[in-house]
Design an enzyme around this catalytic site. Structure first.
Site, mmCIF file in Angstrom:
data_model
loop_
_atom_site.group_PDB
_atom_site.id
_atom_site.type_symbol
_atom_site.label_atom_id
_atom_site.label_comp_id
_atom_site.label_asym_id
_atom_site.label_seq_id
_atom_site.Cartn_x
_atom_site.Cartn_y
_atom_site.Cartn_z
ATOM 1 N N HIS A 54 -2.934 -0.756 -0.096
ATOM 2 C CA HIS A 54 -1.748 0.022 0.270
ATOM 3 C C HIS A 54 -0.731 -0.900 0.919
ATOM 4 O O HIS A 54 -1.006 -2.078 1.167
ATOM 5 C CB HIS A 54 -2.086 1.213 1.173
ATOM 6 N N HIS A 56 0.846 -1.087 3.897
ATOM 7 C CA HIS A 56 0.943 -1.437 5.312
ATOM 8 C C HIS A 56 0.761 -2.940 5.514
ATOM 9 O O HIS A 56 -0.066 -3.569 4.852
ATOM 10 C CB HIS A 56 -0.081 -0.662 6.130
ATOM 11 N N ASP A 58 -0.590 -4.872 7.640
ATOM 12 C CA ASP A 58 -1.883 -5.475 7.988
ATOM 13 C C ASP A 58 -2.814 -5.563 6.786
ATOM 14 O O ASP A 58 -3.939 -6.058 6.910
ATOM 15 C CB ASP A 58 -2.547 -4.730 9.152
ATOM 16 N N HIS A 59 -2.333 -5.140 5.624
ATOM 17 C CA HIS A 59 -3.083 -5.303 4.378
ATOM 18 C C HIS A 59 -2.302 -6.109 3.333
ATOM 19 O O HIS A 59 -2.911 -6.829 2.544
ATOM 20 C CB HIS A 59 -3.454 -3.929 3.803
ATOM 21 N N HIS A 110 -3.646 8.666 3.691
ATOM 22 C CA HIS A 110 -3.176 7.645 4.621
ATOM 23 C C HIS A 110 -1.753 7.227 4.265
ATOM 24 O O HIS A 110 -0.861 7.221 5.125
ATOM 25 C CB HIS A 110 -4.124 6.455 4.588
ATOM 26 N N ASP A 133 -7.684 1.862 3.792
ATOM 27 C CA ASP A 133 -7.676 2.727 4.967
ATOM 28 C C ASP A 133 -7.849 4.198 4.591
ATOM 29 O O ASP A 133 -7.444 5.090 5.335
ATOM 30 C CB ASP A 133 -6.372 2.551 5.748
ATOM 31 N N HIS A 172 -11.226 -1.802 7.554
ATOM 32 C CA HIS A 172 -11.307 -2.117 8.980
ATOM 33 C C HIS A 172 -12.734 -1.983 9.479
ATOM 34 O O HIS A 172 -13.532 -1.201 8.946
ATOM 35 C CB HIS A 172 -10.425 -1.171 9.810
#
Length: 231
Positions: A54, A56, A58-59, A110, A133, A172
């Site tokens: 996805h 975001h 942090d990915h 998400h 996520d 995560h």
């Protein structure tokens, strides 16, 4: 097929997916490119694809750097917000990575860019799913762009339909905190208690399996009367 978890940032996972038959490599969510590419270089195999779960940061924040380091790399994702994307996937779309067969599962909840990647190694009768996520071990992602019904469908219709022995690689390391909540609403679940004890001693709790999540994850057990009563 081999999967190498690569811990990143404070609690993220990137992954290196190895096609042991075709001698090719793909990476999933390489948010810290130097760490991930170090594993790729050590394998001595060609990196052919990047799978993004996805948008975001942090990915996906490592995508541009990996694309620059590996010109011509195929970069898959779920919508136009995926950096350096070369191929936008539709729900159910299938493709191959060497000898591995991949199916994109669109999992809203998400985000609306969320894709889970179901990978089959038919030579060795193995299957894994990278859930970003959407599905965590013992939990699920927060709802930023979807509805509770979206997440229910993603978890309990789409992912729950995968074979029970499918290995689950989440985005995560939230497992132990997830189990605290799970035990508060499903405290008599012996499978949950045993898994929580087992995972408490592990620095990396990946992979789980779809079967284990169906047996222990409260968000995939919402039809159980005990959970309905507790919540």
């Amino acid at each position: 097929m081999k999967v190498i978890p690569v811990p990143c940032l404070s609690d993220n996972y990137a992954y290196v997916l190895v096609d042991t038959e075709g001698k090719q490599v793909a990476v999933i969510d390489p948010v810290e490119p130097e760490k991930v590419l170090e594993h790729v270089e050590a394998l001595g195999m060609e990196l052919t694809a990047l799978l993004t779960t996805h948008h975001h940061a942090d990915h996906s924040a490592g995508n541009n750097e990996v694309a620059k380091a590996k010109p011509g790399l195929e970069i898959f994702g779920g919508d136009s917000r995926i950096p350096s994307m070369t191929k936008q996937l539709k729900d159910g779309e299938e493709f191959t990575l060497g000898s591995l067969h991949v199916r994109a599962i669109q999992t809203f909840g998400h985000t609306t860019s969320s894709i889970c990647y179901y990978v089959q190694d038919k030579h060795n009768d193995e299957r894994v799913v990278f859930t970003g996520d959407t599905l965590f071990v013992g939990g699920c992602g927060r709802l930023f762009e979807g509805t509770p019904q979206d997440m229910y469908d993603s978890l309990n219709v789409k992912l729950a339909a995968l074979p029970r022995d499918t290995k689950v690689y989440a985005g995560h390391e939230y497992t132990n905190s997830n189990f605290k909540f799970a035990r508060s609403v499903d405290g008599d679940n012996s499978d949950l208690i045993a898994k929580a004890v087992r995972c408490a001693a592990l620095p990396i709790t990946m992979p789980s399996t779809i079967g284990e999540e169906l047996d222990t994850n409260p968000f995939m057990r919402v039809d159980q009367p005990a959970l309905q009563k507790a919540t």
